[in-house]
Design a protein around this motif. Structure first.
Motif, PDB file in Angstrom:
ATOM      1  N   UNK A 119       4.332   5.600   3.353  1.00 14.57           N
ATOM      2  CA  UNK A 119       3.831   6.932   2.997  1.00 14.57           C
ATOM      3  C   UNK A 119       4.939   7.747   2.339  1.00 14.57           C
ATOM      4  N   UNK A 120       4.595   8.444   1.274  1.00 15.86           N
ATOM      5  CA  UNK A 120       5.512   9.446   0.741  1.00 15.86           C
ATOM      6  C   UNK A 120       4.777  10.783   0.763  1.00 15.86           C
ATOM      7  N   UNK A 121       5.538  11.830   0.992  1.00 18.09           N
ATOM      8  CA  UNK A 121       4.951  13.166   0.977  1.00 18.09           C
ATOM      9  C   UNK A 121       5.567  13.976  -0.163  1.00 18.09           C
ATOM     10  N   UNK A 122       4.771  14.858  -0.745  1.00 17.51           N
ATOM     11  CA  UNK A 122       5.296  15.726  -1.801  1.00 17.51           C
ATOM     12  C   UNK A 122       5.997  16.950  -1.218  1.00 17.51           C
ATOM     13  N   UNK A 123       5.852  17.147   0.119  1.00 16.92           N
ATOM     14  CA  UNK A 123       6.499  18.306   0.748  1.00 16.92           C
ATOM     15  C   UNK A 123       8.021  18.166   0.630  1.00 16.92           C
ATOM     16  N   UNK A 124       8.671  19.177   0.110  1.00 20.51           N
ATOM     17  CA  UNK A 124      10.125  19.159  -0.037  1.00 20.51           C
ATOM     18  C   UNK A 124      10.615  18.474  -1.305  1.00 20.51           C
ATOM     19  N   UNK A 125       9.691  17.966  -2.100  1.00 20.32           N
ATOM     20  CA  UNK A 125      10.085  17.277  -3.335  1.00 20.32           C
ATOM     21  C   UNK A 125      10.120  18.276  -4.502  1.00 20.32           C
ATOM     22  N   UNK A 126      11.019  18.000  -5.446  1.00 22.56           N
ATOM     23  CA  UNK A 126      11.093  18.801  -6.680  1.00 22.56           C
ATOM     24  C   UNK A 126      10.394  18.018  -7.785  1.00 22.56           C
ATOM     25  N   UNK A 127       9.263  18.554  -8.248  1.00 22.16           N
ATOM     26  CA  UNK A 127       8.475  17.863  -9.284  1.00 22.16           C
ATOM     27  C   UNK A 127       8.071  18.891 -10.331  1.00 22.16           C
ATOM     28  N   UNK A 128       8.715  18.814 -11.483  1.00 23.13           N
ATOM     29  CA  UNK A 128       8.449  19.782 -12.556  1.00 23.13           C
ATOM     30  C   UNK A 128       7.177  19.399 -13.311  1.00 23.13           C
ATOM     31  N   UNK A 129       6.638  20.371 -14.026  1.00 23.04           N
ATOM     32  CA  UNK A 129       5.470  20.095 -14.866  1.00 23.04           C
ATOM     33  C   UNK A 129       5.835  19.140 -15.999  1.00 23.04           C
ATOM     34  N   UNK A 131       1.234   3.033 -20.007  1.00 16.49           N
ATOM     35  CA  UNK A 131       1.636   1.937 -20.913  1.00 16.49           C
ATOM     36  C   UNK A 131       2.462   0.878 -20.187  1.00 16.49           C
ATOM     37  N   UNK A 132       2.477   0.919 -18.850  1.00 13.43           N
ATOM     38  CA  UNK A 132       3.306  -0.041 -18.112  1.00 13.43           C
ATOM     39  C   UNK A 132       2.435  -1.117 -17.475  1.00 13.43           C
ATOM     40  N   UNK A 133       3.092  -2.146 -17.009  1.00 14.96           N
ATOM     41  CA  UNK A 133       2.399  -3.265 -16.379  1.00 14.96           C
ATOM     42  C   UNK A 133       2.288  -2.984 -14.873  1.00 14.96           C
ATOM     43  N   UNK A 134       1.552  -1.929 -14.537  1.00 12.66           N
ATOM     44  CA  UNK A 134       1.453  -1.527 -13.125  1.00 12.66           C
ATOM     45  C   UNK A 134       0.631  -2.536 -12.338  1.00 12.66           C
ATOM     46  N   UNK A 135       0.944  -2.599 -11.033  1.00 11.81           N
ATOM     47  CA  UNK A 135       0.307  -3.613 -10.175  1.00 11.81           C
ATOM     48  C   UNK A 135      -1.020  -3.146  -9.597  1.00 11.81           C
ATOM     49  N   UNK A 136      -1.189  -1.846  -9.396  1.00 12.69           N
ATOM     50  CA  UNK A 136      -2.333  -1.389  -8.598  1.00 12.69           C
ATOM     51  C   UNK A 136      -3.667  -1.650  -9.278  1.00 12.69           C
ATOM     52  N   UNK A 137      -4.614  -2.022  -8.435  1.00 10.95           N
ATOM     53  CA  UNK A 137      -5.992  -2.230  -8.890  1.00 10.95           C
ATOM     54  C   UNK A 137      -6.965  -1.394  -8.078  1.00 10.95           C
ATOM     55  N   UNK A 182       0.850  -1.190   0.000  1.00 12.75           N
ATOM     56  CA  UNK A 182       0.000   0.000   0.000  1.00 12.75           C
ATOM     57  C   UNK A 182       0.887   1.242   0.000  1.00 12.75           C
ATOM     58  N   UNK A 183       0.660   2.123  -0.948  1.00 10.65           N
ATOM     59  CA  UNK A 183       1.411   3.375  -1.024  1.00 10.65           C
ATOM     60  C   UNK A 183       0.462   4.525  -0.720  1.00 10.65           C
ATOM     61  N   UNK A 184       0.792   5.292   0.305  1.00  2.50           N
ATOM     62  CA  UNK A 184      -0.006   6.458   0.664  1.00  2.50           C
ATOM     63  C   UNK A 184       0.777   7.700   0.230  1.00  2.50           C
ATOM     64  N   UNK A 185       0.149   8.552  -0.570  1.00  2.00           N
ATOM     65  CA  UNK A 185       0.831   9.755  -1.065  1.00  2.00           C
ATOM     66  C   UNK A 185       0.145  10.984  -0.490  1.00  2.00           C
ATOM     67  N   UNK A 186       0.875  11.676   0.345  1.00  2.00           N
ATOM     68  CA  UNK A 186       0.365  12.890   0.979  1.00  2.00           C
ATOM     69  C   UNK A 186       0.807  14.078   0.135  1.00  2.00           C
ATOM     70  N   UNK A 187      -0.159  14.848  -0.365  1.00  2.00           N
ATOM     71  CA  UNK A 187       0.190  15.849  -1.387  1.00  2.00           C
ATOM     72  C   UNK A 187       0.193  17.294  -0.886  1.00  2.00           C
ATOM     73  N   UNK A 188      -0.250  17.532   0.342  1.00  2.00           N
ATOM     74  CA  UNK A 188      -0.199  18.907   0.859  1.00  2.00           C
ATOM     75  C   UNK A 188       1.241  19.294   1.117  1.00  2.00           C
ATOM     76  N   UNK A 189       1.585  20.547   0.833  1.00  2.00           N
ATOM     77  CA  UNK A 189       2.940  21.034   1.089  1.00  2.00           C
ATOM     78  C   UNK A 189       3.048  21.698   2.454  1.00  2.00           C
ATOM     79  N   UNK A 204       4.660   3.936  -7.282  1.00  3.74           N
ATOM     80  CA  UNK A 204       3.262   3.763  -7.711  1.00  3.74           C
ATOM     81  C   UNK A 204       3.124   2.513  -8.580  1.00  3.74           C
ATOM     82  N   UNK A 205       4.086   2.289  -9.458  1.00  4.73           N
ATOM     83  CA  UNK A 205       4.021   1.145 -10.383  1.00  4.73           C
ATOM     84  C   UNK A 205       4.024  -0.188  -9.619  1.00  4.73           C
ATOM     85  N   UNK A 206       4.753  -0.220  -8.503  1.00  2.00           N
ATOM     86  CA  UNK A 206       4.915  -1.476  -7.754  1.00  2.00           C
ATOM     87  C   UNK A 206       3.823  -1.686  -6.708  1.00  2.00           C
ATOM     88  N   UNK A 207       3.044  -0.657  -6.400  1.00  8.52           N
ATOM     89  CA  UNK A 207       2.049  -0.773  -5.320  1.00  8.52           C
ATOM     90  C   UNK A 207       0.803  -1.518  -5.792  1.00  8.52           C
TER      91      UNK A 207
END
Ligand SMILES: Cc1cc2nc3c(=O)[nH]c(=O)nc-3n(C[C@H](O)[C@H](O)[C@H](O)COP(=O)(O)O)c2cc1C
Length: 125
Positions: free
Chosen positions: A38-48, A107-113, A5-12, A74-77
C-alpha cells in the motif's frame, strides 16, 4: 498465481474511511497469497502536471517529486487498486493529479491489466 498488487490510498485525512477500504483490500490480497503493497498520498508532494508531454517521448516526468516513485510502482504492478474519497461526485483531486502525473505510463510497457477503485462518500454515515 501470485500477483504484484499495488493499493493506492488517496485520502489525505489520517484514519480516513477510504484508507480503511485500502487496508481491507490489502489484507484480502495478502490473504489470497498475492504480493501486496500500500502507498498513501498523505504526506506526499505531488505537483500538477504542466502538460508538456515530454513523458510521451522519454517515458519520464520532468517534475521531480513523489509522483515518480509511485508511477514506477504502478508500472511494475499487475493489479492496481485505488481508494478514494468522493469529492463532488468524483474521485478526489489528489487522485486525479496523480493520474495526470502518471501519463508516462501511456506509452510504457506497463504490467497491470486489472484496475479497481474503492470509494467512500458522505452518504450513509
Ligand atoms: C470537498 C469535498 C467534496 C465532497 N463531495 C461529496 C459528494 O459529492 N458526495 C458525497 O456523498 N460526499 C461528498 N463528500 C464527503 C466525503 O466523500 C466523505 O466525507 C468521505 O467519507 C471522505 O472520505 P475519507 O474519509 O476517505 O477522507 C465531500 C467531501 C469533501 C471534503
Amino acid at each position: 498465481m501470485s500477483k504484484k498488487v499495488l493499493v493506492i490510498s488517496t485520502s489525505l485525512r489520517a484514519h480516513s474511511n477510504s484508507e480503511a477500504l485500502a487496508d481491507a483490500f490489502l489484507s484480502g490480497a495478502q490473504a489470497a497469497g498475492h504480493q501486496a503493497e500500500k502507498v498513501t498520498l498523505r504526506g506526499k508532494a505531488i505537483a500538477f502536471c504542466t502538460g508538456c508531454l515530454a513523458c510521451q517521448r522519454t517515458q519520464q516526468c520532468v517534475i521531480q517529486d513523489d509522483a515518480n516513485a509511485i508511477t514506477e510502482k504502478m508500472r511494475c504492478a499487475d493489479v492496481i487498486a485505488f481508494a478514494t474519497p468522493i469529492y463532488y461526485f468524483e474521485m478526489c483531486g489528489q487522485m486525479k493529479t496523480l493520474l495526470d502525473r502518471a501519463n508516462s505510463l501511456y506509452v510504457s510497457d506497463y504490467a497491470f491489466r486489472d484496475i479497481y477503485t474503492a470509494d467512500r462518500c458522505g452518504r450513509g454515515r
